[in-house]
Design an enzyme around this catalytic site. Sequence first.
Site, mmCIF file in Angstrom:
data_model
loop_
_atom_site.group_PDB
_atom_site.id
_atom_site.type_symbol
_atom_site.label_atom_id
_atom_site.label_comp_id
_atom_site.label_asym_id
_atom_site.label_seq_id
_atom_site.Cartn_x
_atom_site.Cartn_y
_atom_site.Cartn_z
ATOM 1 N N LYS A 185 9.096 14.195 6.517
ATOM 2 C CA LYS A 185 7.808 13.716 7.040
ATOM 3 C C LYS A 185 7.893 12.223 7.335
ATOM 4 C CE LYS A 185 3.992 11.819 5.763
ATOM 5 N NZ LYS A 185 3.643 11.028 6.936
ATOM 6 N N GLY A 237 8.541 4.488 -0.248
ATOM 7 C CA GLY A 237 7.236 3.949 0.134
ATOM 8 C C GLY A 237 6.682 3.064 -0.959
ATOM 9 N N SER A 238 5.362 3.014 -1.030
ATOM 10 C CA SER A 238 4.713 2.062 -1.935
ATOM 11 C C SER A 238 4.664 2.582 -3.372
ATOM 12 C CB SER A 238 3.287 1.804 -1.443
ATOM 13 O OG SER A 238 2.564 3.021 -1.461
ATOM 14 N N GLU A 240 2.044 2.638 -5.227
ATOM 15 C CA GLU A 240 0.819 3.421 -5.431
ATOM 16 C C GLU A 240 1.048 4.886 -5.069
ATOM 17 O OE1 GLU A 240 0.963 0.498 -3.718
ATOM 18 O OE2 GLU A 240 0.275 -0.549 -5.519
ATOM 19 N N GLY A 242 3.940 6.302 -4.685
ATOM 20 C CA GLY A 242 5.020 6.791 -5.546
ATOM 21 C C GLY A 242 4.483 7.402 -6.835
ATOM 22 N N GLU A 259 11.930 5.528 -4.166
ATOM 23 C CA GLU A 259 12.398 4.218 -3.706
ATOM 24 C C GLU A 259 11.146 3.436 -3.357
ATOM 25 O OE1 GLU A 259 15.396 3.121 -3.682
ATOM 26 O OE2 GLU A 259 16.785 4.788 -3.444
ATOM 27 N N CYS A 298 11.434 -3.775 1.804
ATOM 28 C CA CYS A 298 11.305 -3.652 0.349
ATOM 29 C C CYS A 298 12.261 -4.610 -0.358
ATOM 30 C CB CYS A 298 11.586 -2.218 -0.062
ATOM 31 S SG CYS A 298 13.084 -1.585 0.677
ATOM 32 N N GLU A 398 3.619 -7.587 -3.799
ATOM 33 C CA GLU A 398 4.449 -7.455 -2.600
ATOM 34 C C GLU A 398 3.566 -7.680 -1.368
ATOM 35 O OE1 GLU A 398 5.780 -3.446 -1.704
ATOM 36 O OE2 GLU A 398 7.753 -4.227 -1.171
HETATM 37 P P1 TAP Z 1 3.177 4.213 1.811
HETATM 38 O O1 TAP Z 1 1.794 3.981 2.180
HETATM 39 O O2 TAP Z 1 3.503 4.553 0.418
HETATM 40 O O3 TAP Z 1 3.699 5.380 2.812
HETATM 41 C C1 TAP Z 1 4.991 5.895 2.747
HETATM 42 C C2 TAP Z 1 4.964 7.333 3.208
HETATM 43 O O4 TAP Z 1 4.162 8.093 2.320
HETATM 44 C C3 TAP Z 1 4.362 7.528 4.585
HETATM 45 O O5 TAP Z 1 5.022 8.587 5.242
HETATM 46 C C4 TAP Z 1 2.936 7.935 4.262
HETATM 47 O O6 TAP Z 1 2.311 8.662 5.297
HETATM 48 C C5 TAP Z 1 3.159 8.799 3.047
HETATM 49 N N1 TAP Z 1 1.985 8.977 2.200
HETATM 50 C C6 TAP Z 1 0.865 8.207 2.119
HETATM 51 N N2 TAP Z 1 0.002 8.727 1.218
HETATM 52 C C7 TAP Z 1 0.588 9.842 0.718
HETATM 53 C C8 TAP Z 1 0.212 10.812 -0.250
HETATM 54 N N3 TAP Z 1 -0.971 10.746 -0.891
HETATM 55 N N4 TAP Z 1 1.057 11.822 -0.523
HETATM 56 C C9 TAP Z 1 2.251 11.913 0.105
HETATM 57 N N5 TAP Z 1 2.666 11.031 1.042
HETATM 58 C C10 TAP Z 1 1.847 10.006 1.342
HETATM 59 O O7 TAP Z 1 4.114 3.006 2.152
HETATM 60 P P2 TAP Z 1 4.093 2.122 3.468
HETATM 61 O O8 TAP Z 1 2.984 1.175 3.368
HETATM 62 O O9 TAP Z 1 4.196 2.999 4.640
HETATM 63 O O10 TAP Z 1 5.499 1.374 3.322
HETATM 64 C C11 TAP Z 1 5.605 0.193 2.664
HETATM 65 C C12 TAP Z 1 6.071 0.387 1.235
HETATM 66 O O11 TAP Z 1 7.302 1.090 1.206
HETATM 67 C C13 TAP Z 1 6.354 -0.946 0.567
HETATM 68 O O12 TAP Z 1 5.864 -0.943 -0.733
HETATM 69 C C14 TAP Z 1 7.878 -1.017 0.563
HETATM 70 O O13 TAP Z 1 8.415 -1.837 -0.412
HETATM 71 C C15 TAP Z 1 8.245 0.412 0.398
HETATM 72 N N6 TAP Z 1 9.601 0.669 0.892
HETATM 73 C C16 TAP Z 1 10.577 0.862 -0.021
HETATM 74 C C17 TAP Z 1 11.872 1.065 0.399
HETATM 75 C C18 TAP Z 1 12.924 1.282 -0.636
HETATM 76 S S1 TAP Z 1 14.308 1.883 -0.131
HETATM 77 N N7 TAP Z 1 12.739 0.996 -1.882
HETATM 78 C C19 TAP Z 1 12.189 1.076 1.760
HETATM 79 C C20 TAP Z 1 11.170 0.872 2.665
HETATM 80 C C21 TAP Z 1 9.870 0.672 2.214
HETATM 81 P P3 TAP Z 1 1.459 7.956 6.476
HETATM 82 O O14 TAP Z 1 1.923 6.553 6.580
HETATM 83 O O15 TAP Z 1 1.790 8.784 7.643
HETATM 84 O O16 TAP Z 1 0.017 8.065 6.080
#
Ligand code: TAP
Length: 495
Positions: A185, A237-238, A240, A242, A259, A298, A398
Amino acid sequence: MSTANNSVVLPAAGITGLFVNGEWRTPANGKTMVVENPCFRSPLATIGASDKDDVDSAVAAAKASFPAWRRLAARARGAMLIELGNRITAHQEEIARVLAAETGNALRTQSRPETQSAAEVLRYYGGTIAEQKGETLPLGPGLFSYTTREPLGVVGAIIPWNSPLVLAAVKIGMALGTGNTLILKPAEDAPLAVLKIAELAADIFPAGVFNIVTGSGIEAGAPLSTNEDVAKVSFTGSLEVGKLIAHAVADRIGRATLELGGKSPCIVYPDAATPEHIDATVNGIIAAMRFARQGQSCTAGSRLYVHKSVWDEVMTRVVGKVRELRIGDALDENTDIGAIINIERYTEVRNFIKEAIDSGAEVLTGSVPASPETAKGFYPEPVIVTGVDNSWRVCKEEVFGPVLVALPWEKEEEVIQWANDTVYGLAAYVFTNDLTTALRVTEQIDAGWLQVNRAGGQIPGMSYGGAKRSGIGAEYSIESALESYTSRKSVTINV
Ligand code: TAP
């Protein structure tokens, strides 16, 4: 798929976003969502917005295809991954342009290298996956005991928008290589480059082995994390979200790799600022902060600690170089820094900057970005602040934007305490040319991925994963794939 931008070749007509059991489908609910170009706030494409029914049918297809897929020789699965990597290389420029348009990540500095990395990651896993070996155990005369590495079943992978292509490649390589089947996804803000590679993958893997579900986190991600037939969720992802995934998986004693986020320190020693080394150190600081990715990484080294004796010299050069970075359309070859992904993130980053400045932070460069209402694109200006301490929100949380907090340090024990004073433990950067210092300091920093005198991204084969609340499990290396995507089966024969 409807198109609204001629400068990029979007996924072909018929690529709905929902790829299940070897065919493109329209989501059962008929809903769609619009993907925008954050550089212009303009619509780029419309794709399907799947929900639980689509997720359930994808999981059913992945479950049905698992028995045959797991029995295929690992090297045969690996050959398919290599083929996908090679096809990505053959279409690299086309894919990189789509990636730049949807993420706002500059083509030259980010999207082209990311596309290249995605192909490399797939070839890496394709070439190493035959190492899916077990062990033998000498239990004594007459007892022959051995283990095999068994795939888990259906893997659900959920990825963010900031580096969607390389993260998709990592999940595909690890999950499919080890004999699991996959539902991927992508984030609703950046699914298009992933769909480009799904187009290339469509006739490589048997039907049902590789599935894609586009949709929001709530509508498509959550049902994937709660589905009883998903043996493992691999989430990036985030923090929260996670936590939500961890709860959902725990309820069925499933498995998860998480992650998550980071607030990584970057420590500069005086010996890294000698005339011979200072240029490399300054470039490293800027690269570590991922300014050219709008700080949306990240692993961003967003807390910079420079030794007091070289503070003036280092910071003058860092500020000078950062001001030279060109901000603009991600597809322009002259652009170093593109745009922040969406209005919510732009507003959040702006709030961090405004709050720090209003609270008295000293600004070394940058200013509060234009208000979201008037901004023509979500362009950030890199910001460096000092005169703050670890109790400030900008130091603790962050930002996920181009905001660097810089502070001078004098005593090593103090800077190590600052570096570890965070709930996160993803990455850390140390600049020193003294090997003893490097070993002493890296040993004391609580992070999963440390680099000394290097600030680049992950290279396939590196073990990469977070300590503390930055996550659980590691990815990127073959060892991590085997640990995270297989279980050991132990067989003992009384001969
Ligand atoms: P999130 O809001 O956590 O989104 C990540 C993914 O999770 C997206 O596909 C999102 O879908 C999905 N998602 C959202 N709510 C969900 C739920 N209730 N159940 C299941 N899936 C859900 O993160 P973001 O804001 O897109 O990305 C930024 C974060 O990712 C930062 O904290 C960053 O540090 C972290 N990140 C970490 C890494 C590693 S390798 N550690 C790499 C990249 C990013 P939608 O966006 O389609 O709603």
